[in-house]
Design an enzyme around this catalytic site. Sequence first.
Site, PDB file in Angstrom:
ATOM      1  N   ASP A 107      10.000   3.166   6.975  1.00  0.00           N
ATOM      2  CA  ASP A 107       9.651   1.706   7.302  1.00  0.00           C
ATOM      3  C   ASP A 107      10.485   0.975   8.365  1.00  0.00           C
ATOM      4  OD1 ASP A 107       8.088  -0.679   5.450  1.00  0.00           O
ATOM      5  OD2 ASP A 107       9.264  -1.156   6.773  1.00  0.00           O
ATOM      6  N   THR A 150      -6.490  -0.379   6.878  1.00  0.00           N
ATOM      7  CA  THR A 150      -7.818  -0.844   7.006  1.00  0.00           C
ATOM      8  C   THR A 150      -8.511  -1.090   8.532  1.00  0.00           C
ATOM      9  OG1 THR A 150      -7.895  -2.031   5.042  1.00  0.00           O
ATOM     10  CG2 THR A 150      -9.780  -2.429   6.503  1.00  0.00           C
ATOM     11  N   CYS A 166      -7.338  -9.470   4.096  1.00  0.00           N
ATOM     12  CA  CYS A 166      -8.293  -8.426   3.721  1.00  0.00           C
ATOM     13  C   CYS A 166      -9.598  -9.047   3.733  1.00  0.00           C
ATOM     14  CB  CYS A 166      -8.278  -7.549   2.386  1.00  0.00           C
ATOM     15  SG  CYS A 166      -6.700  -7.220   1.973  1.00  0.00           S
ATOM     16  N   THR A 185      -2.825  -4.126   9.531  1.00  0.00           N
ATOM     17  CA  THR A 185      -3.675  -4.374  10.644  1.00  0.00           C
ATOM     18  C   THR A 185      -4.140  -5.671  10.634  1.00  0.00           C
ATOM     19  OG1 THR A 185      -5.446  -3.572   8.897  1.00  0.00           O
ATOM     20  CG2 THR A 185      -4.745  -2.103  10.532  1.00  0.00           C
ATOM     21  N   VAL A 207       0.899  -1.206   0.007  1.00  0.00           N
ATOM     22  CA  VAL A 207       0.078  -0.170   0.059  1.00  0.00           C
ATOM     23  C   VAL A 207       0.883   1.415  -0.152  1.00  0.00           C
ATOM     24  CG1 VAL A 207      -1.695   1.210   1.305  1.00  0.00           C
ATOM     25  CG2 VAL A 207      -1.769  -1.258   1.195  1.00  0.00           C
ATOM     26  N   ARG A 247      -0.504 -15.120   3.635  1.00  0.00           N
ATOM     27  CA  ARG A 247      -1.538 -14.820   4.864  1.00  0.00           C
ATOM     28  C   ARG A 247      -2.927 -15.447   4.746  1.00  0.00           C
ATOM     29  NH1 ARG A 247       0.037  -8.708   5.539  1.00  0.00           N
ATOM     30  NH2 ARG A 247       0.569  -8.815   3.269  1.00  0.00           N
TER      31      ARG A 247
HETATM   32  N1  SAJ Z   1     -11.772 -15.335  -4.005  1.00  0.00           N
HETATM   33  C1  SAJ Z   1     -12.878 -16.592  -4.250  1.00  0.00           C
HETATM   34  N2  SAJ Z   1     -13.661 -16.163  -5.166  1.00  0.00           N
HETATM   35  C2  SAJ Z   1     -13.848 -15.147  -5.734  1.00  0.00           C
HETATM   36  C3  SAJ Z   1     -13.158 -14.040  -5.295  1.00  0.00           C
HETATM   37  C4  SAJ Z   1     -11.865 -14.350  -4.497  1.00  0.00           C
HETATM   38  O1  SAJ Z   1     -12.791 -17.641  -3.627  1.00  0.00           O
HETATM   39  O2  SAJ Z   1     -14.861 -14.945  -6.490  1.00  0.00           O
HETATM   40  C5  SAJ Z   1     -11.017 -15.795  -2.845  1.00  0.00           C
HETATM   41  C6  SAJ Z   1      -9.452 -15.702  -3.443  1.00  0.00           C
HETATM   42  O3  SAJ Z   1      -8.941 -16.985  -4.092  1.00  0.00           O
HETATM   43  C7  SAJ Z   1      -8.652 -15.098  -2.638  1.00  0.00           C
HETATM   44  C8  SAJ Z   1      -9.615 -14.392  -1.462  1.00  0.00           C
HETATM   45  O4  SAJ Z   1     -10.861 -14.854  -2.014  1.00  0.00           O
HETATM   46  O5  SAJ Z   1      -8.212 -16.375  -1.570  1.00  0.00           O
HETATM   47  C9  SAJ Z   1      -9.376 -12.858  -1.523  1.00  0.00           C
HETATM   48  O6  SAJ Z   1      -9.291 -12.578  -2.884  1.00  0.00           O
HETATM   49  P1  SAJ Z   1      -9.443 -11.160  -3.463  1.00  0.00           P
HETATM   50  O7  SAJ Z   1      -9.473 -11.137  -4.962  1.00  0.00           O
HETATM   51  O8  SAJ Z   1     -10.439 -10.105  -2.806  1.00  0.00           O
HETATM   52  O9  SAJ Z   1      -7.890 -10.657  -2.898  1.00  0.00           O
HETATM   53  P2  SAJ Z   1      -7.355  -9.546  -1.934  1.00  0.00           P
HETATM   54  O10 SAJ Z   1      -8.042  -9.821  -0.705  1.00  0.00           O
HETATM   55  O11 SAJ Z   1      -6.029  -9.323  -2.386  1.00  0.00           O
HETATM   56  O12 SAJ Z   1      -7.897  -8.172  -2.627  1.00  0.00           O
HETATM   57  C10 SAJ Z   1      -8.844  -7.324  -1.889  1.00  0.00           C
HETATM   58  C11 SAJ Z   1      -9.572  -6.450  -2.910  1.00  0.00           C
HETATM   59  N3  SAJ Z   1     -10.113  -7.325  -4.042  1.00  0.00           N
HETATM   60  C12 SAJ Z   1     -11.158  -6.890  -4.949  1.00  0.00           C
HETATM   61  O13 SAJ Z   1     -11.745  -6.013  -4.762  1.00  0.00           O
HETATM   62  C13 SAJ Z   1     -11.121  -7.954  -6.026  1.00  0.00           C
HETATM   63  C14 SAJ Z   1     -10.130  -5.584  -2.295  1.00  0.00           C
HETATM   64  O14 SAJ Z   1     -11.259  -6.290  -1.616  1.00  0.00           O
HETATM   65  C15 SAJ Z   1      -9.289  -5.078  -1.395  1.00  0.00           C
HETATM   66  O15 SAJ Z   1      -8.924  -3.704  -2.191  1.00  0.00           O
HETATM   67  C16 SAJ Z   1      -8.162  -5.562  -0.908  1.00  0.00           C
HETATM   68  O16 SAJ Z   1      -8.262  -6.990  -0.726  1.00  0.00           O
HETATM   69  C17 SAJ Z   1      -7.949  -4.907   0.444  1.00  0.00           C
HETATM   70  O17 SAJ Z   1      -6.866  -4.437   0.543  1.00  0.00           O
HETATM   71  O18 SAJ Z   1      -8.954  -4.903   1.304  1.00  0.00           O
END
Ligand code: SAJ
Length: 426
Positions: A34, A120, A262, A85, A14, A333
């Site tokens: 950092d 967050t 997240c 966080t 970030v 993670r």
């Molecule tokens: N996953 C599924 N099915 C889906 C989408 C994701 O099983 O349809 C799983 C993925 O395999 C992964 C987890 O969920 O293990 C999280 O996937 P993610 O694409 O949300 O990955 P993050 O947590 O790195 O990204 C999210 C951001 N994602 C999107 O908006 C697409 C968003 O929620 C935030 O900007 C970011 O985390 C954050 O920092 O909160």
Amino acid sequence: MKKQKVVVIGLGYVGLPLAIAIQKSRKYDLFGLDRNEQNVSDIKRKKTRLEDIRVKEELKKYPLKATTDKSVLKDTDIFIIAVPTPVRNDKSPDYRPVKSASKSVAKYLRRGATVVLESTVNPGTCEEVVLPILEEKSGLTGGRDFNLTHCPERINPGDPKWNVYNIPRNIGSLNQRRNKEIANFYRSFLRARINEVSNLKVAESTKIIENAFRDINIAYVNELAQSFDAMGIDLVETIEAASNKPFGYMPHWPGAGVGGHCIAVDPYYLIKRAEKANFNHKLLKMARKVNNSMPEYTVERLKQGLREAGINKQDAKVAVLGMSYKPEVVDLRESPSLDIISILKKKNFKVIRFDPYLLEYSDTKTLNQALIKTNSIILATAHKQLRNLKAEELKKHGIKVVIDGRNALNKQKMVKSGIIYKGIGR
Ligand code: SAJ
């Protein structure tokens, strides 16, 4: 006109892109802080462990003044805190990094300065956790002497399209009269829309509900996957078809589980915070329960596949392919792969782990070495190298069972080759 001094605290996925974007604008005297020596020395050599190509390239073009020395915070006009966080074992948010960064800032806080928190946090944290630290340690009064702002980060690691420059942002302040000033700061180096909201709690809540929304919708399709497997209906094809509805539908995809710090974490923040207000988030808790059950379900699919292939447990040798929580990302993670592996080991399966991005956590150096040693695989992370696995290649290695935890492989070709193929929801 002397440039405003800006310090970004926390140079991870970030803080680093944000610092580079500010540096690139050439409008500010920007420093990065950092606590990780290795990270700072990499950045000084214009390098980063982040997989983000754009960040790698821009770091070379717009080198940063980075340090581990907190005295860099002296005479700062805008402090931006972008530290992790994490979640504790009891699923409550661990604000120690935010508290420690706030303590460092407070020591150097001056009248007129602005402190921005990008990490967050759940609703109320800025006023209940950060503000008291800033005021106690500085002797200043928040709102009157300095402004405290929350601009939740929305970086989606590994996303080739959405990045720090074009992702819209929400921003709210303790001193609402100064919110436009800090919103204009963000507008001065980002292209995206910067939306001013009326207070800190609304800003904190936007991010939490965005991620809880995602967790609930993934849980919805993960539950559907289990019923559709029982009914013998291909859920993935069903979702693809439903997705051509031009309004009122948004696809999410079933899989081996939800990882990352997240989506798998943020809903717990809201659950904990609402409990303090005597509200019980039943739906959020149920969604977490469903998603946390998917590694177990994936192992059940493996056991079904082995039974159909006539392979008993002691003869089964299982390759778990993919350790990271999502494709093309180096991050363990909350990864469902770790749960799958621990479940398999508890059930005394022989397990071989392989992730091309995480060789230090892999049992073989190459994918081929993993395939040679096993007769069944679980695809847990759809890294590019792994989702290109071909049926004939697997057959050649004597693979009899394929559990496609991310529905990423070619089902038809696997089935046609005589491999026992099971997806999640197909
Ligand atoms: N996953 C599924 N099915 C889906 C989408 C994701 O099983 O349809 C799983 C993925 O395999 C992964 C987890 O969920 O293990 C999280 O996937 P993610 O694409 O949300 O990955 P993050 O947590 O790195 O990204 C999210 C951001 N994602 C999107 O908006 C697409 C968003 O929620 C935030 O900007 C970011 O985390 C954050 O920092 O909160």
